[in-house]
Design a protein around this motif. Structure first.
Motif, mmCIF file in Angstrom:
data_model
loop_
_atom_site.group_PDB
_atom_site.id
_atom_site.type_symbol
_atom_site.label_atom_id
_atom_site.label_comp_id
_atom_site.label_asym_id
_atom_site.label_seq_id
_atom_site.Cartn_x
_atom_site.Cartn_y
_atom_site.Cartn_z
ATOM 1 N N ALA A 73 2.624 10.841 -8.449
ATOM 2 C CA ALA A 73 2.314 10.048 -8.907
ATOM 3 C C ALA A 73 3.157 8.858 -9.046
ATOM 4 N N ASP A 74 3.850 9.298 -9.202
ATOM 5 C CA ASP A 74 5.638 8.182 -8.821
ATOM 6 C C ASP A 74 5.690 8.114 -7.349
ATOM 7 N N VAL A 75 5.326 7.927 -6.326
ATOM 8 C CA VAL A 75 5.477 7.281 -4.966
ATOM 9 C C VAL A 75 4.100 7.069 -4.465
ATOM 10 N N VAL A 76 2.714 7.138 -5.077
ATOM 11 C CA VAL A 76 1.499 6.653 -4.458
ATOM 12 C C VAL A 76 0.717 5.982 -5.881
ATOM 13 N N GLY A 77 1.331 6.013 -6.984
ATOM 14 C CA GLY A 77 0.928 5.361 -8.381
ATOM 15 C C GLY A 77 -0.634 5.781 -8.663
ATOM 16 N N PRO A 78 -1.429 5.822 -9.554
ATOM 17 C CA PRO A 78 -2.723 6.049 -9.752
ATOM 18 C C PRO A 78 -3.413 6.331 -8.990
ATOM 19 N N ALA A 79 -3.533 6.477 -7.373
ATOM 20 C CA ALA A 79 -3.714 6.892 -6.687
ATOM 21 C C ALA A 79 -3.984 8.701 -6.915
ATOM 22 N N ALA A 80 -2.740 9.114 -7.042
ATOM 23 C CA ALA A 80 -2.060 10.257 -7.166
ATOM 24 C C ALA A 80 -3.470 11.383 -7.904
ATOM 25 N N PRO A 81 -3.393 10.681 -9.666
ATOM 26 C CA PRO A 81 -4.020 11.645 -10.304
ATOM 27 C C PRO A 81 -5.442 11.992 -9.911
#
Length: 289
Positions: free
Chosen positions: A141-149
């Motif tokens: 999430a710290d890399v790709v943002g909201p796309a991660a969850p």
């Protein structure tokens, strides 16, 4: 779309529960090589992504895994998404390049998806300085943002590995189209190191790309994650690993790869794998089908 393939040998990855991956040997333990775990399913990525992914997609599905695992040094970046959660490490994370081997604690998730990014591909797909993740675990999430969850949720809901691989493929395709590209000079430097088997002096590489030695090191670390000299050592060591199936003496292998002597090769083996050449070759042979 991703291409379905049979189950070739691929390399799983683990990570440390802390933000920084601990490197080197740890006393009182008998870690096993990370090659011990075989993927349940694999797939090749879309053609546009194949230069950015070293081995394609791999899905692991087991009831248990080793508690102490040795990760070899690598310039690649690993992405892990857990299909079934576990107490060690985040549910989705990226692990940066490793300048030396690391012994990691904690069993793997019973089921997870793994993507191994090439060094230059990682810079484009993650869109961040690679030296910021080197030797570290970073939550996805710290890399790709909201796309991660959302990705974690989609992968856990998908009933098949094929569907999971296609979901990851779509995400990476979108990031590939919009991500930064490595500087032409960094790409040329990388290609020079690979073409010479890691033997090219860094000063000569810098001169060929038209940068000062210092500037090359700074930009190379930013976009690859490791200094060019470390990458040169890893490239040279990779030639050694690819020669293990051939009937050659260690002395000849060392000479052909450009090591000063066999003792030099042994030191690199210990640094990069945590093992001696003989023990490493035996462990790999024992796990071949």
């Amino acid at each position: 779309m991703v291409g379905w393939v049979t189950d070739p040998w691929q390399r799983p990855a683990r990570a440390e529960p802390a933000a920084t991956v601990a490197a080197g040997d740890r006393p009182g333990r008998s870690p096993i090589p990370e090659r011990a775990r075989q993927p349940h399913s694999t797939a090749t990525p879309s053609p546009q992504l194949r230069s950015a992914l070293r081995l394609g997609y791999a899905g692991f599905d087991e009831s248990s895994g080793p508690r102490h695992v040795v990760l070899p040094a690598t310039a690649s970046v690993v992405l892990i998404v857990k299909i079934r959660d576990s107490e060690h490490r985040p549910s989705a994370f990226a692990m940066g390049a490793l300048a030396e081997h690391a012994v990691l604690d904690g069993a793997c998730s019973p089921s997870y998806l793994r993507v191994l990014l090439s060094p230059l591909g990682a810079y484009t797909l993650l869109g961040m300085p690679m030296n910021e993740v080197s030797g570290r675990i970073v939550e996805l999430a710290d890399v790709v943002g909201p796309a991660a969850p959302r990705l974690v949720e989609q992968l856990r809901e998908a009933p098949t590995w094929r569907g999971r691989f296609e979901t990851v493929d779509r995400l990476l395709l979108a990031r590939h189209d919009n991500g930064p590209r490595p500087a032409p000079e960094v790409r040329r430097a990388w290609q020079c190191l690979v073409a010479t088997g890691g033997r090219a002096p860094i000063s000569r590489v810098a001169a060929e790309v038209g940068w000062s030695h210092k500037h090359l090191i700074t930009r190379f670390r930013q976009q690859v994650g490791l200094p060019p000299k470390t990458v040169a050592r890893l490239v040279r060591f990779g030639r050694v690993l690819r020669s293990l199936d051939q009937p050659r003496t260690w002395e000849r292998i060392a000479a052909e790869a450009g090591y000063s002597d066999q003792a030099h090769l042994v030191r690199e083996f210990r640094t990069f794998t945590g093992s001696t050449p003989t023990d490493y070759a035996a462990a790999v042979a024992a796990r071949r089908p």
